[in-house]
Design an enzyme around this catalytic site. Structure first.
Site, mmCIF file in Angstrom:
data_model
loop_
_atom_site.group_PDB
_atom_site.id
_atom_site.type_symbol
_atom_site.label_atom_id
_atom_site.label_comp_id
_atom_site.label_asym_id
_atom_site.label_seq_id
_atom_site.Cartn_x
_atom_site.Cartn_y
_atom_site.Cartn_z
ATOM 1 C CB CYS A 134 -15.146 -0.332 1.326
ATOM 2 S SG CYS A 134 -14.660 -0.387 3.050
HETATM 3 N N1 LIG Z 1 -10.991 -4.861 3.695
HETATM 4 C C1 LIG Z 1 -11.673 -3.995 2.988
HETATM 5 O O1 LIG Z 1 -12.908 -4.113 2.833
HETATM 6 C C2 LIG Z 1 -10.971 -2.836 2.355
HETATM 7 C C3 LIG Z 1 -9.655 -2.560 2.668
HETATM 8 N N2 LIG Z 1 -9.037 -1.483 2.067
HETATM 9 C C4 LIG Z 1 -7.653 -1.180 2.355
HETATM 10 O O2 LIG Z 1 -6.853 -2.119 1.628
HETATM 11 C C5 LIG Z 1 -5.668 -2.404 2.338
HETATM 12 C C6 LIG Z 1 -5.586 -3.911 2.588
HETATM 13 O O3 LIG Z 1 -6.718 -4.237 3.340
HETATM 14 P P1 LIG Z 1 -7.038 -5.777 3.678
HETATM 15 O O4 LIG Z 1 -6.752 -6.611 2.496
HETATM 16 O O5 LIG Z 1 -8.394 -5.822 4.279
HETATM 17 O O6 LIG Z 1 -5.943 -6.049 4.801
HETATM 18 P P2 LIG Z 1 -5.451 -7.466 5.375
HETATM 19 O O7 LIG Z 1 -5.086 -7.218 6.796
HETATM 20 O O8 LIG Z 1 -6.426 -8.510 5.057
HETATM 21 O O9 LIG Z 1 -4.113 -7.724 4.523
HETATM 22 C C7 LIG Z 1 -3.060 -6.883 4.687
HETATM 23 C C8 LIG Z 1 -1.912 -7.421 3.872
HETATM 24 O O10 LIG Z 1 -0.824 -6.567 4.125
HETATM 25 C C9 LIG Z 1 0.265 -7.288 4.673
HETATM 26 N N3 LIG Z 1 0.727 -6.658 5.890
HETATM 27 C C10 LIG Z 1 0.137 -6.667 7.087
HETATM 28 N N4 LIG Z 1 0.864 -5.939 7.961
HETATM 29 C C11 LIG Z 1 1.936 -5.504 7.270
HETATM 30 C C12 LIG Z 1 3.058 -4.720 7.606
HETATM 31 N N5 LIG Z 1 3.213 -4.233 8.842
HETATM 32 N N6 LIG Z 1 3.965 -4.466 6.658
HETATM 33 C C13 LIG Z 1 3.786 -4.942 5.416
HETATM 34 N N7 LIG Z 1 2.753 -5.710 5.038
HETATM 35 C C14 LIG Z 1 1.844 -5.971 5.953
HETATM 36 C C15 LIG Z 1 -0.184 -8.659 4.956
HETATM 37 O O11 LIG Z 1 0.834 -9.439 4.391
HETATM 38 P P3 LIG Z 1 1.458 -10.759 5.000
HETATM 39 O O12 LIG Z 1 0.923 -11.778 4.058
HETATM 40 O O13 LIG Z 1 2.912 -10.543 4.923
HETATM 41 O O14 LIG Z 1 0.954 -10.920 6.380
HETATM 42 C C16 LIG Z 1 -1.519 -8.813 4.228
HETATM 43 O O15 LIG Z 1 -1.325 -9.544 3.050
HETATM 44 C C17 LIG Z 1 -5.724 -1.594 3.633
HETATM 45 O O16 LIG Z 1 -5.045 -0.370 3.462
HETATM 46 C C18 LIG Z 1 -7.214 -1.325 3.790
HETATM 47 O O17 LIG Z 1 -7.398 -0.157 4.551
HETATM 48 C C19 LIG Z 1 -9.680 -0.688 1.148
HETATM 49 C C20 LIG Z 1 -10.978 -0.950 0.816
HETATM 50 C C21 LIG Z 1 -11.723 -2.026 1.402
HETATM 51 C C1 LIG Z 2 -15.057 -2.807 9.302
HETATM 52 C C2 LIG Z 2 -13.825 -1.960 9.119
HETATM 53 O O1 LIG Z 2 -12.950 -1.937 9.949
HETATM 54 N N1 LIG Z 2 -13.704 -1.279 7.986
HETATM 55 C C3 LIG Z 2 -12.545 -0.454 7.711
HETATM 56 C C4 LIG Z 2 -12.637 0.038 6.290
HETATM 57 C C5 LIG Z 2 -11.397 -0.350 5.550
HETATM 58 C C6 LIG Z 2 -11.231 0.415 4.291
HETATM 59 O O2 LIG Z 2 -12.101 0.772 3.553
HETATM 60 O O3 LIG Z 2 -9.975 0.667 4.002
HETATM 61 P P1 LIG Z 2 -9.217 2.054 4.182
HETATM 62 O O4 LIG Z 2 -8.847 2.116 5.625
HETATM 63 O O5 LIG Z 2 -8.075 1.887 3.234
HETATM 64 O O6 LIG Z 2 -10.120 3.144 3.770
HETATM 65 C C7 LIG Z 2 -12.426 0.759 8.611
HETATM 66 O O7 LIG Z 2 -13.430 1.239 9.124
HETATM 67 O O8 LIG Z 2 -11.279 1.249 8.731
#
Ligand SMILES: NC(=O)C1=CN([C@@H]2O[C@H](COP(=O)(O)OP(=O)(O)OC[C@H]3O[C@@H](n4cnc5c(N)ncnc54)[C@H](OP(=O)(O)O)[C@@H]3O)[C@@H](O)[C@H]2O)C=CC1
Ligand SMILES: CC(=O)N[C@@H](CCC(=O)OP(=O)(O)O)C(=O)O
Length: 327
Positions: A134
């Site tokens: 992000c």
């Molecule tokens: N949050 C953000 O703004 C952004 C996040 N990302 C990336 O997207 C991905 C998801 O982020 P986000 O949605 O915030 O994460 P969350 O922690 O909100 O969700 C993670 C999901 O992955 C599952 N999970 C958690 N731990 C494990 C594990 N050990 N093995 C398998 N599944 C697991 C969980 O499933 P369960 O339902 O089984 O618990 C949950 O549904 C990450 O790689 C993050 O870095 C990228 C861009 C922006």
């Molecule tokens: C506030 C906060 O914790 N933000 C996350 C950004 C998560 C994200 O963009 O996902 P990826 O790790 O897949 O790039 C961080 O800094 O790691």
């Protein structure tokens, strides 16, 4: 065309932002949504925007891909967890498209990097897509148009809403810790600093912070040019660069993160040049970390991969709040 789709990690913040977009997409049918901890529970019970859906979370393992017969897999798992799924899909259904929201494949040249405004040609017909981070998305939107003119390493100051930290409890997503507070973290060597430098093609510095609002990212980028510049010239250059990019809007005044909450669009603007040092400038980019920073950007990439209009399924979330004064 019906794109049978499986979402792995659908209970998370990005998965929850993604599911309504997929559900409303004219060409996508959600075949299954995996969640280990919510298996058997209705998706609608976890994702407000999915009320009325009869989807139920499934407890899927990677070898389940043999029987799912899906054309698209979207991985929304924590960093480091995509590999087992990619391996299973490569083995059992190699023609399926994978969009990985994690950082796991962003440095793999065999994967297309999913920032459509800069890398659309490599995304058309792609089957392996690494969705950008992000912060890295916003920093590249602010820096790519001027990267050839930089005389020093640009510095990116970022603030993210706490949804950026995912659902797993930590200080970075604890409202009690964040109340009336701002958390600096990973002020050097953050993975987005590496990702930004890699895809920008030159070194950049990044200093993230997390704040008490839920969603959104604001980035202020400090640049040093080789030659003096003017704000009006920068504005015009960015307007020309993003003239065909429906989801990147250019503003003269400094954009504010509240303008893009729940929007698939990013705003870039606030071009400010120092009077005393006219080679120094600041540029602001704001976006919704869960949409342009993740879920809606993934939909742009899916559309390009399947030869659809890039904005298909996003028409309802393209607006931004307030005036975008792009004279
Ligand atoms: N949050 C953000 O703004 C952004 C996040 N990302 C990336 O997207 C991905 C998801 O982020 P986000 O949605 O915030 O994460 P969350 O922690 O909100 O969700 C993670 C999901 O992955 C599952 N999970 C958690 N731990 C494990 C594990 N050990 N093995 C398998 N599944 C697991 C969980 O499933 P369960 O339902 O089984 O618990 C949950 O549904 C990450 O790689 C993050 O870095 C990228 C861009 C922006
Ligand atoms: C506030 C906060 O914790 N933000 C996350 C950004 C998560 C994200 O963009 O996902 P990826 O790790 O897949 O790039 C961080 O800094 O790691």
């Amino acid at each position: 065309m019906t794109i049978e789709t499986v979402v792995i990690g659908g209970r998370g913040h990005t998965g929850s932002a993604l599911l309504p977009l997929l559900d409303g997409h004219p060409e996508i049918t959600i075949r299954a949504v995996a969640s280990g901890t919510a298996a058997g529970e209705p998706v609608a019970g976890h994702v407000e925007a999915m009320r009325g859906s009869d989807l139920v979370f499934s407890d899927l393992r990677p070898d389940a891909v043999r029987d799912l017969d899906a054309r698209l897999y979207i991985l929304a798992l924590p960093n480091g967890k995509a590999g087992a799924w990619v391996e299973a899909i490569d083995t059992h259904c190699p023609d399926a498209v994978i969009v990985d929201l994690s950082a796991d494949y962003r440095f793999d040249d065999q994967w297309s990097y999913g920032l459509p405004e800069h890398f659309a040609p490599g995304l058309r017909g792609a089957t392996r897509i690494a969705n950008p981070g992000c912060y890295a998305t916003g920093a590249q939107l602010a820096l790519t148009p001027v990267r050839e003119r930089l005389a020093a390493t640009p510095v990116v100051f970022g603030v993210s809403g706490y949804s950026g930290a995912g659902k797993t409890p930590s200080r970075k997503n604890d409202p009690l810790v964040l109340a009336d507070n701002l958390l600096p973290y990973a002020l050097a060597d953050h993975i987005h600093e590496r990702e930004l430098s890699h895809h920008l093609g030159r070194d950049a510095r990044f200093m993230p912070h997390v704040a008490s609002f839920f969603r959104g990212i604001s980035l202020t980028v400090a640049v040093e040019f080789a030659e003096p510049c003017r704000a009006e010239v920068l504005h015009e250059q960015f307007r020309d660069f993003y003239g065909q990019a429906s989801l990147v809007q250019v503003t003269a005044s400094a954009p504010e993160v509240a303008q893009v909450r729940d929007s698939a669009a990013a705003l870039v603007g606030g071009f400010t040049v120092s009077q005393s040092h006219p080679t120094r400038a600041a540029i602001v980019c704001v976006l919704d970390n869960l949409l342009k920073g993740a879920a809606s950007q993934a939909v742009q990439n899916i559309n390009l991969a399947f030869g659809l209009d890039e904005l298909s399924g996003l028409e309802h979330c393209m607006t931004v709040a307030g005036r975008v004064n792009d004279e």
